[in-house]
Design a protein around this motif. Sequence first.
Motif, short mmCIF file in Angstrom:
data_model
loop_
_atom_site.label_atom_id
_atom_site.label_comp_id
_atom_site.label_asym_id
_atom_site.label_seq_id
_atom_site.Cartn_x
_atom_site.Cartn_y
_atom_site.Cartn_z
N GLY A 195 -49.66 88.01 41.74
CA GLY A 195 -49.44 87.17 40.41
C GLY A 195 -47.95 86.77 40.26
O GLY A 195 -47.16 86.68 40.96
N GLU A 196 -47.59 86.84 38.95
CA GLU A 196 -46.23 86.41 38.53
C GLU A 196 -45.41 87.56 38.89
O GLU A 196 -45.61 88.79 38.68
N GLU A 197 -44.14 87.17 39.43
CA GLU A 197 -43.31 88.24 40.21
C GLU A 197 -42.86 89.35 39.05
O GLU A 197 -43.02 90.49 39.20
N ALA A 198 -42.34 89.02 38.05
CA ALA A 198 -41.84 89.71 37.00
C ALA A 198 -42.84 90.79 36.36
O ALA A 198 -42.71 91.91 36.23
N MET A 199 -44.01 90.05 36.15
CA MET A 199 -45.30 91.18 35.43
C MET A 199 -45.71 92.14 36.71
O MET A 199 -45.95 93.37 36.23
N ILE A 200 -45.83 91.38 37.83
CA ILE A 200 -46.44 92.16 39.03
C ILE A 200 -45.25 93.58 39.23
O ILE A 200 -45.65 94.58 39.28
N LYS A 201 -44.14 93.23 39.51
CA LYS A 201 -43.04 94.20 39.65
C LYS A 201 -43.12 95.46 38.59
O LYS A 201 -43.14 96.66 38.82
N SER A 202 -43.27 95.05 37.08
CA SER A 202 -43.18 95.78 36.08
C SER A 202 -44.46 96.85 36.44
O SER A 202 -44.43 98.06 36.13
#
Length: 268
Positions: A74-81
């Motif tokens: 999915g969206e990078e920042a959201m997935i990493k968090s």
Amino acid sequence: PHEMKGMMTDAVLPMLKQRFNTPFIMHRTILTQGIGESFLADLLDKFEDEIPSVLKLAYLPASGMVRLRLTGIGEEAMIKSTMQQQVQKLMEIVKPYIYGYDDESLEIVVGRILKSLGKTVCTAESCTGGYVAHLITKVPGSSAYYVGSTVTYSYPIKTNLLHVPADLLEKHGAVSEEVVRILASESRRLLNTDYSIATTGIAGPDGGTTDKPVGTVWIGVATKTQVVARKFQFGGDRSRNIEMTAVNALNMLRKVLIEENAEVLKEN
């Protein structure tokens, strides 16, 4: 093939990235040992029920271990968090069984610990025939902590080289706690190391008895102050028994190293 790997890395994958708009994909893998897949699944039942829909958990069993792989798309920042939060939760649940992360192997983890402590190890192998030594020496730089091995396959070699009394072998057999303890302690003394691993077992497909069926294995880990010995019962496949023995032997050493050097490792 080796050539195909180079073509994929240097040409095919870069071309695909230019031609297609792909979503962000992230993997985190927790490596466990000492617990089976079904028991892990029971342990993680609640975790799986509550895991966010953008993440998936896969169980990837191999010889003597299970890799727990979390995948997020999915969206990078959201997935990493989200990944960071869920990895922390997962680690708390399976903490007693974790030996490493992502692409690490047990031999890499054990080697790193030995190197950080400035300690050495040797091996005395019977049923594994040098496979434990092979795994240890696959790691670049292992000469800093690995001294050598004795492959004590026959009774006379066990007696003549590592001083296992012939009457002890006659009474208990080579696959026994009494014998593996001597193999571990005597190999450590002979090769003058801080630690040693010893293996003895019935790899199969023949040689088993009612009392000691194929897959019966004893593993010993010797230190300057103790010998830890443990019995395992694997299956009927020879290659798998050898691999399972080696993996469990390395993990036993890892646990002993952590137990005996907890304060030093904590500081490092």
